[in-house]
Scaffold this motif. Sequence first.
Motif, PDB file in Angstrom:
ATOM      1  N   VAL A  75     -24.366 -18.505  -9.909  1.00  0.00           N
ATOM      2  CA  VAL A  75     -24.415 -17.964 -11.279  1.00  0.00           C
ATOM      3  C   VAL A  75     -24.682 -16.458 -11.276  1.00  0.00           C
ATOM      4  O   VAL A  75     -25.197 -15.911 -12.256  1.00  0.00           O
ATOM      5  N   THR A  76     -24.290 -15.800 -10.190  1.00  0.00           N
ATOM      6  CA  THR A  76     -24.523 -14.357 -10.110  1.00  0.00           C
ATOM      7  C   THR A  76     -23.821 -13.629 -11.253  1.00  0.00           C
ATOM      8  O   THR A  76     -24.405 -12.755 -11.910  1.00  0.00           O
ATOM      9  N   ARG A  77     -22.572 -13.996 -11.523  1.00  0.00           N
ATOM     10  CA  ARG A  77     -21.836 -13.316 -12.604  1.00  0.00           C
ATOM     11  C   ARG A  77     -22.439 -13.651 -13.973  1.00  0.00           C
ATOM     12  O   ARG A  77     -22.471 -12.808 -14.871  1.00  0.00           O
ATOM     13  N   SER A 115     -30.301 -15.258 -23.253  1.00  0.00           N
ATOM     14  CA  SER A 115     -30.908 -15.829 -22.057  1.00  0.00           C
ATOM     15  C   SER A 115     -29.853 -16.628 -21.300  1.00  0.00           C
ATOM     16  O   SER A 115     -28.797 -16.965 -21.849  1.00  0.00           O
ATOM     17  N   PRO A 116     -30.119 -16.960 -20.039  1.00  0.00           N
ATOM     18  CA  PRO A 116     -29.177 -17.811 -19.306  1.00  0.00           C
ATOM     19  C   PRO A 116     -28.948 -19.152 -19.992  1.00  0.00           C
ATOM     20  O   PRO A 116     -27.850 -19.716 -19.915  1.00  0.00           O
ATOM     21  N   GLU A 175     -28.354  -5.528 -22.863  1.00  0.00           N
ATOM     22  CA  GLU A 175     -28.355  -4.067 -22.930  1.00  0.00           C
ATOM     23  C   GLU A 175     -27.428  -3.529 -24.006  1.00  0.00           C
ATOM     24  O   GLU A 175     -27.729  -2.533 -24.670  1.00  0.00           O
ATOM     25  N   SER A 176     -26.280  -4.178 -24.192  1.00  0.00           N
ATOM     26  CA  SER A 176     -25.313  -3.679 -25.164  1.00  0.00           C
ATOM     27  C   SER A 176     -25.664  -4.040 -26.595  1.00  0.00           C
ATOM     28  O   SER A 176     -25.288  -3.330 -27.535  1.00  0.00           O
ATOM     29  N   VAL A 180     -25.501 -11.889 -18.748  1.00  0.00           N
ATOM     30  CA  VAL A 180     -26.681 -11.935 -19.615  1.00  0.00           C
ATOM     31  C   VAL A 180     -27.306 -10.554 -19.743  1.00  0.00           C
ATOM     32  O   VAL A 180     -27.661 -10.113 -20.855  1.00  0.00           O
ATOM     33  N   ARG A 181     -27.445  -9.851 -18.622  1.00  0.00           N
ATOM     34  CA  ARG A 181     -28.015  -8.497 -18.671  1.00  0.00           C
ATOM     35  C   ARG A 181     -27.144  -7.558 -19.504  1.00  0.00           C
ATOM     36  O   ARG A 181     -27.651  -6.731 -20.279  1.00  0.00           O
TER      37      ARG A 181
END
Length: 472
Positions: A275-277, A298-299, A287-288, A282-283
Motif C-alpha cells: 500500500v505504498t502508493r 486517512s488510509p 496536503e492539497s 493519502v499524504r
Amino acid sequence: MTTEVRSLREFRMPDVGEGLTEAEILSWYVKPGDTVTDGQVVCEVETAKAAVELPIPFNGVVEQLFFPEGATVDVGTVIISVAVAGEAGAAAPAVAAAPAAPAPAPAPAEAEPERREVLVGYGPRTGGSQRRARRTTTTTVIAPAPVPVPAVVVPVSVPVPVPVVPEQPSGDRPLAKPPVRKLAKDLGIDLRAVTPTGPDGVITREDVHAHASAAAAVAAAADAPAPVAAAEPVSVSGSGDVRVPIKGVRKATAQAMVSSAFTAPHVTEFVQVDVTRTMRFVRRLKESGELGRDIRVSPLLLVAKALLTAIKRHPEINAQWDEAAQEIVIKGQVNLGIAAATPRGLIVPNIKDAGAKTLSGLAAALGELIDTARQGKTSPADMQGGTVTITNVGVFGVDTGTPILNPGEAAILAFGAVRELPWVHKGKVVPRQVTTLALSFDHRLVDGELGSRVLADVAALLERPKRLITWG
C-alpha cells in the motif's frame, strides 16, 4: 369553598421502537421537587444499541424517582412519577360535606387501575374524565369555623423513601424546541455545550449548526489517526477477582456474535498488499486539501472506497439471507458499517448508501460517523440496516484477524496495521509499506470464487489507488 385536586402520572421505561426488553439509566436530569414540562428530557438511558434521552410527556412536579443511576430496568416498568395539577371547581357547602361518621379511607390493598405498557416514544396519553376519575387523588377541604369538623386530607400515597440519586441543579437543562433537540441528537451534539443566541437563552438551529462546524474544524485540525476511543481499562489491584456486569452494548454484542458465529458458516481469506502508493495518495490529499479543508483523510477512507468499488463490480456480495422465504436478497444500496470501539463497548454504525457517495462525500460521512461514535452519541437509526462492514484493527497495531460477521450481513473486511517490510518491487527487494486484509463472508451467500474476486479487487485498488477513479 374550592377543592384542589392533584393526581399522579407515571412514566414507564419505553422501548423507543427498537424491540428491546431493558435499558440502563445512565443519568437523571431532574430530582424530586423539580418542575417538569411536556417534552422536557428527564433522563438518559442506554439500550443495547445506543444512549437515548427520554422526554416526559406531561407537566407537573417530580414526585419520585424509582431507580438510581446505573440500574437496569425492564421496558414497561415505572421509572418516575409526576404530580399533575387538576382542575379546581366549587365544592358543596361544608355542612353537607361533613358526614355523620368519618368516611372510610381508601383500602391500601386496592388494585391499581390497569395500565398499558409504554413501549414506543411517549406511550399512550391519558385522556377523558373516566380515566382521570379512576386515579388516586389528593383532596383538601377547608371547613368554615362554625362547623366542628377538622380539615380532611386524603393522601395520594404512602410516602416511600426515594432512591438515592446524585443531586443536579434544576436549572442546568438547556432550552431548545423539540426540532432543535432532534437536530442536535442527529448530529451527535450535547446541547449543554452549545452557546444559545435565541431570546431568553433558547438554543436555535443556527446555534447547533455553528457548534457543529466549529467542532468539525477542531477535529480536522487534530487529525487523530485512531477512528474511535478505546474502552477504559479495568483497574485490578491485588490478587482478587474482578467481576464486570454484562449489560447494555456489551451484552447485545455478545449475543449478536454468538448468534452470528453459530448461524452463518464463516469463511475467511487473507491477502498481503503493498500500500505504498495508497499511503502517498493519502499524504497528497491531506496536503492539497482537494477534498475540502475540513475533511479528514486517512488510509481507512481509501480502504472503504476500494471496498465499495469492488462491491459495485460484484454486487452479489452485498446480500442477506432470508431464512423464512428461503431466498438470497441482493440489497439495492450499500450501507457501510464501521466497527467502533467505545467506552461503552463495540458498536457498528453505518453510512447509508455509501456506494453512491463521491470520495469527498464518503470522507465527510466517515468523519461525522467517527466523531459521533467518540462522543457516545450514535443514534439507534445509525446502527440499523448495515449490509457490509469494515473493522480497522490496524489502529491497535494488529496485523490481521478473522472477524465475525454482523448478524444479517454477508461480509466483513479487517484492515490490519501498515508496516514497512522487505518486498519484491520491480525485481528488487526494497522496503515497502505493507498491510494484511482479511475478508470473512457467509458461505451460504458467498462462495469462494466471489469472495476471492472481491478481496483481490480491493487489494488491486490499494496497490494502485488511481484505479479508484477509472474503476469507480
